[in-house]
Design a protein around this motif. Structure first.
Motif, PDB file in Angstrom:
ATOM      1  N   VAL A  78       0.839  -1.201   0.000  1.00  0.00           N
ATOM      2  CA  VAL A  78       0.000   0.000   0.000  1.00  0.00           C
ATOM      3  C   VAL A  78       0.873   1.249   0.000  1.00  0.00           C
ATOM      4  O   VAL A  78       0.629   2.194  -0.751  1.00  0.00           O
ATOM      5  N   ALA A  79       1.923   1.264   0.810  1.00  0.00           N
ATOM      6  CA  ALA A  79       2.831   2.418   0.859  1.00  0.00           C
ATOM      7  C   ALA A  79       3.522   2.631  -0.485  1.00  0.00           C
ATOM      8  O   ALA A  79       3.629   3.768  -0.964  1.00  0.00           O
ATOM      9  N   GLU A  80       3.969   1.557  -1.111  1.00  0.00           N
ATOM     10  CA  GLU A  80       4.612   1.648  -2.426  1.00  0.00           C
ATOM     11  C   GLU A  80       3.621   2.158  -3.479  1.00  0.00           C
ATOM     12  O   GLU A  80       3.961   3.000  -4.315  1.00  0.00           O
ATOM     13  N   LEU A  81       2.403   1.661  -3.429  1.00  0.00           N
ATOM     14  CA  LEU A  81       1.352   2.096  -4.335  1.00  0.00           C
ATOM     15  C   LEU A  81       1.087   3.591  -4.185  1.00  0.00           C
ATOM     16  O   LEU A  81       0.994   4.321  -5.175  1.00  0.00           O
ATOM     17  N   LEU A  82       0.996   4.060  -2.944  1.00  0.00           N
ATOM     18  CA  LEU A  82       0.748   5.483  -2.706  1.00  0.00           C
ATOM     19  C   LEU A  82       1.902   6.354  -3.190  1.00  0.00           C
ATOM     20  O   LEU A  82       1.672   7.410  -3.782  1.00  0.00           O
ATOM     21  N   ASP A  83       3.125   5.922  -2.956  1.00  0.00           N
ATOM     22  CA  ASP A  83       4.282   6.688  -3.438  1.00  0.00           C
ATOM     23  C   ASP A  83       4.240   6.832  -4.957  1.00  0.00           C
ATOM     24  O   ASP A  83       4.478   7.916  -5.497  1.00  0.00           O
ATOM     25  N   ALA A  84       3.924   5.749  -5.657  1.00  0.00           N
ATOM     26  CA  ALA A  84       3.851   5.787  -7.125  1.00  0.00           C
ATOM     27  C   ALA A  84       2.686   6.650  -7.594  1.00  0.00           C
ATOM     28  O   ALA A  84       2.818   7.406  -8.563  1.00  0.00           O
ATOM     29  N   ALA A  85       1.552   6.566  -6.926  1.00  0.00           N
ATOM     30  CA  ALA A  85       0.376   7.366  -7.307  1.00  0.00           C
ATOM     31  C   ALA A  85       0.636   8.858  -7.093  1.00  0.00           C
ATOM     32  O   ALA A  85       0.228   9.688  -7.904  1.00  0.00           O
ATOM     33  N   ILE A  86       1.319   9.201  -6.018  1.00  0.00           N
ATOM     34  CA  ILE A  86       1.673  10.604  -5.774  1.00  0.00           C
ATOM     35  C   ILE A  86       2.630  11.101  -6.849  1.00  0.00           C
ATOM     36  O   ILE A  86       2.442  12.185  -7.409  1.00  0.00           O
ATOM     37  N   ALA A  87       3.639  10.309  -7.169  1.00  0.00           N
ATOM     38  CA  ALA A  87       4.614  10.692  -8.193  1.00  0.00           C
ATOM     39  C   ALA A  87       3.952  10.885  -9.554  1.00  0.00           C
ATOM     40  O   ALA A  87       4.379  11.732 -10.345  1.00  0.00           O
ATOM     41  N   ALA A  88       2.907  10.113  -9.830  1.00  0.00           N
ATOM     42  CA  ALA A  88       2.196  10.195 -11.109  1.00  0.00           C
ATOM     43  C   ALA A  88       1.036  11.189 -11.063  1.00  0.00           C
ATOM     44  O   ALA A  88       0.274  11.292 -12.022  1.00  0.00           O
ATOM     45  N   ASP A  89       0.878  11.904  -9.961  1.00  0.00           N
ATOM     46  CA  ASP A  89      -0.190  12.884  -9.770  1.00  0.00           C
ATOM     47  C   ASP A  89      -1.573  12.256  -9.953  1.00  0.00           C
ATOM     48  O   ASP A  89      -2.436  12.776 -10.651  1.00  0.00           O
ATOM     49  N   ARG A  90      -1.781  11.134  -9.279  1.00  0.00           N
ATOM     50  CA  ARG A  90      -3.046  10.409  -9.392  1.00  0.00           C
ATOM     51  C   ARG A  90      -3.825  10.364  -8.089  1.00  0.00           C
ATOM     52  O   ARG A  90      -4.767   9.589  -7.949  1.00  0.00           O
ATOM     53  N   VAL A  91      -3.446  11.173  -7.112  1.00  0.00           N
ATOM     54  CA  VAL A  91      -4.144  11.228  -5.831  1.00  0.00           C
ATOM     55  C   VAL A  91      -4.990  12.492  -5.805  1.00  0.00           C
ATOM     56  O   VAL A  91      -4.493  13.576  -6.083  1.00  0.00           O
ATOM     57  N   THR A  92      -6.261  12.356  -5.464  1.00  0.00           N
ATOM     58  CA  THR A  92      -7.179  13.498  -5.539  1.00  0.00           C
ATOM     59  C   THR A  92      -7.011  14.493  -4.402  1.00  0.00           C
ATOM     60  O   THR A  92      -7.374  15.658  -4.557  1.00  0.00           O
TER      61      THR A  92
END
Length: 111
Positions: free
Chosen positions: A81-95
């Protein structure tokens, strides 16, 4: 345990595989709440990751039916989950980054 988290075909692909389970989701964005991460694809919720009733387990849920009523659920490690969130933040995919920090504190660091 093997994980894959990449941009693929205009979406994020997140996959966790272990000897006894596999979880994979494609999404456009992650919508965080205090204790849940909602996976959004084509403006619809297709799954989530949540804390199981305040336990140390982090559960993933995927919608499998066209009408959204059927689903599968399985435990995923907090490291994934932490790895997923880091990647989503880097890709600007977190609302909402502020709400996401609350999720990290309550679910990933709090249990």
């Amino acid at each position: 345990m093997e994980t894959t988290i990449v941009e693929h075909n205009g979406r994020m692909l997140a996959r966790f595989e272990d000897t006894d389970r596999v979880f994979e989701v494609n999404f456009d964005s992650i919508e965080p709440t205090d204790v849940t991460l909602r996976f959004i694809r084509d403006d619809e919720r297709v799954g989530s990751i949540y804390n199981d009733d305040g336990t140390t387990r982090t559960m993933a849920r995927l919608t499998t039916g066209r009408d959204g009523t059927d689903f599968i659920g399985l435990e995923v490690p907090k490291e994934f989950v932490a790895e997923l969130l880091d990647a989503a933040i880097a890709a600007d995919r977190v609302t909402d980054a502020t709400t996401l920090e609350g999720y990290r504190l309550r679910v990933l660091e709090g249990s």
